[in-house]
Design a protein around this motif. Structure first.
Motif, PDB file in Angstrom:
ATOM      1  N   ALA A  59       0.829  -1.209   0.000  1.00 48.85           N
ATOM      2  CA  ALA A  59       0.000   0.000   0.000  1.00 48.85           C
ATOM      3  C   ALA A  59       0.861   1.257   0.000  1.00 48.85           C
ATOM      4  O   ALA A  59       0.445   2.294  -0.517  1.00 48.85           O
ATOM      5  N   TYR A  60       2.078   1.165   0.582  1.00 56.68           N
ATOM      6  CA  TYR A  60       2.961   2.331   0.582  1.00 56.68           C
ATOM      7  C   TYR A  60       3.317   2.773  -0.836  1.00 56.68           C
ATOM      8  O   TYR A  60       3.507   3.961  -1.081  1.00 56.68           O
ATOM      9  N   GLN A  61       3.398   1.832  -1.792  1.00 59.14           N
ATOM     10  CA  GLN A  61       3.662   2.203  -3.185  1.00 59.14           C
ATOM     11  C   GLN A  61       2.387   2.661  -3.892  1.00 59.14           C
ATOM     12  O   GLN A  61       2.438   3.491  -4.798  1.00 59.14           O
ATOM     13  N   HIS A  62       1.239   2.103  -3.484  1.00 57.22           N
ATOM     14  CA  HIS A  62      -0.010   2.433  -4.167  1.00 57.22           C
ATOM     15  C   HIS A  62      -0.492   3.846  -3.843  1.00 57.22           C
ATOM     16  O   HIS A  62      -1.021   4.528  -4.720  1.00 57.22           O
ATOM     17  N   VAL A  63      -0.350   4.272  -2.596  1.00 52.83           N
ATOM     18  CA  VAL A  63      -0.913   5.554  -2.160  1.00 52.83           C
ATOM     19  C   VAL A  63      -0.379   6.731  -2.981  1.00 52.83           C
ATOM     20  O   VAL A  63      -1.175   7.536  -3.482  1.00 52.83           O
ATOM     21  N   PRO A  64       0.942   6.884  -3.166  1.00 53.93           N
ATOM     22  CA  PRO A  64       1.410   8.029  -3.975  1.00 53.93           C
ATOM     23  C   PRO A  64       0.858   8.015  -5.406  1.00 53.93           C
ATOM     24  O   PRO A  64       0.524   9.062  -5.959  1.00 53.93           O
ATOM     25  N   GLU A  65       0.733   6.829  -5.986  1.00 52.04           N
ATOM     26  CA  GLU A  65       0.178   6.703  -7.335  1.00 52.04           C
ATOM     27  C   GLU A  65      -1.283   7.153  -7.355  1.00 52.04           C
ATOM     28  O   GLU A  65      -1.701   7.898  -8.251  1.00 52.04           O
ATOM     29  N   LEU A  66      -2.055   6.737  -6.364  1.00 58.68           N
ATOM     30  CA  LEU A  66      -3.472   7.091  -6.296  1.00 58.68           C
ATOM     31  C   LEU A  66      -3.669   8.581  -6.027  1.00 58.68           C
ATOM     32  O   LEU A  66      -4.596   9.196  -6.552  1.00 58.68           O
ATOM     33  N   VAL A  67      -2.767   9.158  -5.226  1.00 56.75           N
ATOM     34  CA  VAL A  67      -2.815  10.599  -4.963  1.00 56.75           C
ATOM     35  C   VAL A  67      -2.479  11.364  -6.238  1.00 56.75           C
ATOM     36  O   VAL A  67      -3.156  12.327  -6.611  1.00 56.75           O
ATOM     37  N   GLU A  68      -1.443  10.927  -6.945  1.00 59.49           N
ATOM     38  CA  GLU A  68      -1.027  11.600  -8.183  1.00 59.49           C
ATOM     39  C   GLU A  68      -2.123  11.549  -9.248  1.00 59.49           C
ATOM     40  O   GLU A  68      -2.333  12.515  -9.979  1.00 59.49           O
ATOM     41  N   LEU A  69      -2.843  10.433  -9.315  1.00 59.79           N
ATOM     42  CA  LEU A  69      -3.933  10.305 -10.276  1.00 59.79           C
ATOM     43  C   LEU A  69      -5.171  11.103  -9.855  1.00 59.79           C
ATOM     44  O   LEU A  69      -6.111  11.256 -10.631  1.00 59.79           O
ATOM     45  N   GLY A  70      -5.170  11.579  -8.615  1.00 60.13           N
ATOM     46  CA  GLY A  70      -6.281  12.388  -8.137  1.00 60.13           C
ATOM     47  C   GLY A  70      -7.447  11.600  -7.573  1.00 60.13           C
ATOM     48  O   GLY A  70      -8.511  12.163  -7.315  1.00 60.13           O
ATOM     49  N   PHE A  71      -7.276  10.291  -7.355  1.00 55.17           N
ATOM     50  CA  PHE A  71      -8.345   9.462  -6.809  1.00 55.17           C
ATOM     51  C   PHE A  71      -8.391   9.494  -5.286  1.00 55.17           C
ATOM     52  O   PHE A  71      -9.402   9.167  -4.686  1.00 55.17           O
ATOM     53  N   VAL A  72      -7.261   9.851  -4.658  1.00 56.09           N
ATOM     54  CA  VAL A  72      -7.160   9.826  -3.196  1.00 56.09           C
ATOM     55  C   VAL A  72      -6.593  11.142  -2.707  1.00 56.09           C
ATOM     56  O   VAL A  72      -5.688  11.707  -3.315  1.00 56.09           O
ATOM     57  N   ARG A  73      -7.138  11.612  -1.596  1.00 57.39           N
ATOM     58  CA  ARG A  73      -6.632  12.806  -0.899  1.00 57.39           C
ATOM     59  C   ARG A  73      -5.911  12.315   0.350  1.00 57.39           C
ATOM     60  O   ARG A  73      -6.403  11.449   1.063  1.00 57.39           O
ATOM     61  N   LYS A  74      -4.766  12.901   0.620  1.00 53.78           N
ATOM     62  CA  LYS A  74      -3.928  12.501   1.748  1.00 53.78           C
ATOM     63  C   LYS A  74      -3.684  13.733   2.606  1.00 53.78           C
ATOM     64  O   LYS A  74      -3.244  14.762   2.106  1.00 53.78           O
ATOM     65  N   ARG A  75      -3.979  13.628   3.910  1.00 54.75           N
ATOM     66  CA  ARG A  75      -3.687  14.746   4.807  1.00 54.75           C
ATOM     67  C   ARG A  75      -3.136  14.201   6.119  1.00 54.75           C
ATOM     68  O   ARG A  75      -3.547  13.148   6.596  1.00 54.75           O
ATOM     69  N   ARG A  76      -2.177  14.942   6.678  1.00 55.99           N
ATOM     70  CA  ARG A  76      -1.501  14.502   7.902  1.00 55.99           C
ATOM     71  C   ARG A  76      -2.471  14.505   9.073  1.00 55.99           C
ATOM     72  O   ARG A  76      -3.270  15.416   9.226  1.00 55.99           O
ATOM     73  N   GLN A  77      -2.383  13.467   9.907  1.00 59.63           N
ATOM     74  CA  GLN A  77      -3.199  13.411  11.121  1.00 59.63           C
ATOM     75  C   GLN A  77      -2.705  14.453  12.114  1.00 59.63           C
ATOM     76  O   GLN A  77      -1.560  14.900  12.041  1.00 59.63           O
ATOM     77  N   SER A  78      -3.562  14.828  13.039  1.00 61.62           N
ATOM     78  CA  SER A  78      -3.222  15.891  13.989  1.00 61.62           C
ATOM     79  C   SER A  78      -2.014  15.540  14.851  1.00 61.62           C
ATOM     80  O   SER A  78      -1.254  16.420  15.235  1.00 61.62           O
ATOM     81  N   ASP A  79      -1.807  14.244  15.131  1.00 63.08           N
ATOM     82  CA  ASP A  79      -0.633  13.859  15.931  1.00 63.08           C
ATOM     83  C   ASP A  79       0.637  13.782  15.082  1.00 63.08           C
ATOM     84  O   ASP A  79       1.730  13.592  15.603  1.00 63.08           O
ATOM     85  N   GLY A  80       0.494  13.917  13.760  1.00 61.66           N
ATOM     86  CA  GLY A  80       1.643  13.958  12.861  1.00 61.66           C
ATOM     87  C   GLY A  80       2.289  12.621  12.565  1.00 61.66           C
ATOM     88  O   GLY A  80       3.317  12.557  11.910  1.00 61.66           O
ATOM     89  N   ARG A  81       1.708  11.534  13.032  1.00 61.21           N
ATOM     90  CA  ARG A  81       2.335  10.220  12.855  1.00 61.21           C
ATOM     91  C   ARG A  81       1.961   9.526  11.557  1.00 61.21           C
ATOM     92  O   ARG A  81       2.728   8.753  11.026  1.00 61.21           O
ATOM     93  N   SER A  82       0.765   9.744  11.077  1.00 65.74           N
ATOM     94  CA  SER A  82       0.303   9.062   9.877  1.00 65.74           C
ATOM     95  C   SER A  82      -0.529  10.048   9.060  1.00 65.74           C
ATOM     96  O   SER A  82      -0.576  11.234   9.362  1.00 65.74           O
TER      97      SER A  82
END
Length: 165
Positions: free
Chosen positions: A112-135
């Motif tokens: 999944a670590y390789q899939h997430v950047p690809e999905l974000v780049e394609l615009g299918f997934v939004r990624k935002r840092r959690q408030s604790d900054g860990r994930s």
């Protein structure tokens, strides 16, 4: 000062995901009843326009989306070439989202670590840092709903998400 309906239109456009009346009211800085009236006005405006967009009610709230008659353009103009693993990761995010990246990796494995950047780049997934900054929090975007022409995934797909390629 812009009409409330115009402000709601901007909110739906910028959020690019279904929003409840309560969420719309919060972003528009008004009460729920006023937000519902503005939303109804906006929906009526779009219903009488010759526009490619519409305001639609989905199981998750209200969204600004492409009219169904234009969905064929999404596949033509925005083709996605995703492997089986990335598609399963995308399905997991759609079914469980918002989901933390940590939970996603537990569910889908380290691939999944390789899939997430690809999905974000394609615009299918939004990624935002959690408030604790860990994930990161991961969730599908309006582009996902438009591309796959669905507002909610059937629950029977859930069993396929857990299968690792």
């Amino acid at each position: 000062m812009p009409r409330l309906a115009s402000k709601i239109e901007a909110i739906l456009y910028l959020k690019a995901q279904p929003l409840t009346v309560a969420e719309i009211a919060e972003f528009a800085e008004c009460d729920r009843e006023t937000a519902a009236e503005g939303l109804l006005e906006l929906m009526t405006d779009y219903a009488h326009r010759d526009s490619a967009l519409e305001v639609a009610e989905t199981p998750n709230g209200y969204t600004l989306q492409l009219r169904e008659t234009f969905h064929h353009l999404v596949q033509t103009l925005v083709p996605a070439d995703l492997g089986l693993g990335a598609l399963r990761t995308l399905a997991a995010i759609a079914l469980r989202g918002p989901i933390s990246q940590t939970e996603l990796v537990e569910l889908r494995g380290s691939g999944a670590y390789q899939h997430v950047p690809e999905l974000v780049e394609l615009g299918f997934v939004r990624k935002r840092r959690q408030s604790d900054g860990r994930s990161y929090w991961l969730q599908v975007t309006n582009k996902f709903h438009q591309y796959f022409q669905m507002n909610q995934l059937p629950q029977e797909f859930d069993q396929h998400v857990k299968a690792k390629p």
